[in-house]
Design an enzyme around this catalytic site. Structure first.
Site, short mmCIF file in Angstrom:
data_model
loop_
_atom_site.label_atom_id
_atom_site.label_comp_id
_atom_site.label_asym_id
_atom_site.label_seq_id
_atom_site.Cartn_x
_atom_site.Cartn_y
_atom_site.Cartn_z
CG HIS A 161 -114.44 73.21 80.17
ND1 HIS A 161 -114.35 74.00 79.04
CD2 HIS A 161 -113.48 73.66 81.02
CE1 HIS A 161 -113.39 74.89 79.21
NE2 HIS A 161 -112.83 74.70 80.40
CD GLU A 162 -111.93 72.64 84.28
OE1 GLU A 162 -110.78 72.45 83.83
OE2 GLU A 162 -112.39 73.78 84.48
CG HIS A 203 -108.41 71.75 80.14
ND1 HIS A 203 -108.10 72.65 79.15
CD2 HIS A 203 -109.34 72.36 80.93
CE1 HIS A 203 -108.80 73.76 79.33
NE2 HIS A 203 -109.56 73.60 80.40
CG ASP A 263 -109.71 77.04 79.29
OD1 ASP A 263 -110.64 76.23 79.40
OD2 ASP A 263 -108.86 77.22 80.18
#
Length: 216
Positions: free
Chosen positions: A158-159, A162, A168
């Site tokens: 997920h991170e 970015h 998000d």
């Protein structure tokens, strides 16, 4: 916690924080998350304006890397695990997930001269988060407790999303990687869905034209 950084490049280019940022290899561990950092859960400040700033910053990153090697089939972004030794396996799995999911950008490990770095530590207030300077450089902080509470590979993937240009979307389902911790601790999906894959591929394929077009 977060390492103090020099951010020489970011100072010149303007730091856009939304999830993931570039940090010189010589910097220490972050001691506190930036106000606009992108967190795994809905901690800290989050806004549409911040998402747009992050998107614009990543577009500049695409332009810089595409210009350096315009004939490349894909753009390579290098990451370092030197400051996150406890998470080398999860980071490797997250990189493999992204490399098998998209075609126009590749993640590769290089602890020397990396574009961004992973860090680990305790930050109960902010949890895991990422920040970026918009030029393929940045860092991701991985919080020990949060990575025990949630599925760690999902947190890392997920991170990492970015730095590839995704914002998000905490209200999304478990099948949406960028929903982060929104679906709860039972969610173990670590793969981007078709929409997220398409967005990353499009950004890294077409970002150059939109990022370098002359101002009106």
């Amino acid at each position: 916690m977060r390492h103090p950084r020099t951010f020489a490049v970011t100072a010149a280019l303007g730091l856009a924080l939304a999830g993931f940022g570039a940090i010189p290899a010589t910097a220490a561990t972050p001691s506190s998350a930036p106000a606009s950092a992108a967190h795994y859960t809905a901690a800290g400040k989050h806004s549409a304006a911040n998402d747009q700033a992050f998107y614009d910053a990543v577009m500049k990153s695409v332009a810089k890397k595409r210009a350096a090697n315009p004939l490349a089939a894909s753009v390579t972004v290098y990451y370092s695990t030197a400051n996150a030794p406890s998470f080398t396996s999860q980071i490797s799995q997250a990189a493999q997930i992204w490399n098998s999911s998209v075609q126009n950008v590749r993640l590769a490990q290089s602890n020397s001269g990396a574009d961004f770095q992973y860090y680990e530590g305790d930050d109960p207030q902010n949890g895991s988060y990422a920040s970026t300077d918009g030029h393929g450089n940045g860092y991701i902080f991985l919080d020990y407790s949060q990575n025990q509470q949630y599925y760690s590979v999902r947190v890392v993937a997920h991170e990492t999303g970015h730095v590839l240009g995704l914002p998000d979307h905490y209200s999304g389902p478990c099948s949406e990687l960028m929903s982060g911790g929104g679906p709860g601790t039972s969610c173990r999906n670590a793969y981007p869905n078709s929409t997220e894959k398409s967005r990353v591929n499009s950004l890294w394929r077409n970002g150059l034209a939109s990022a370098v077009k002359p101002a009106a």
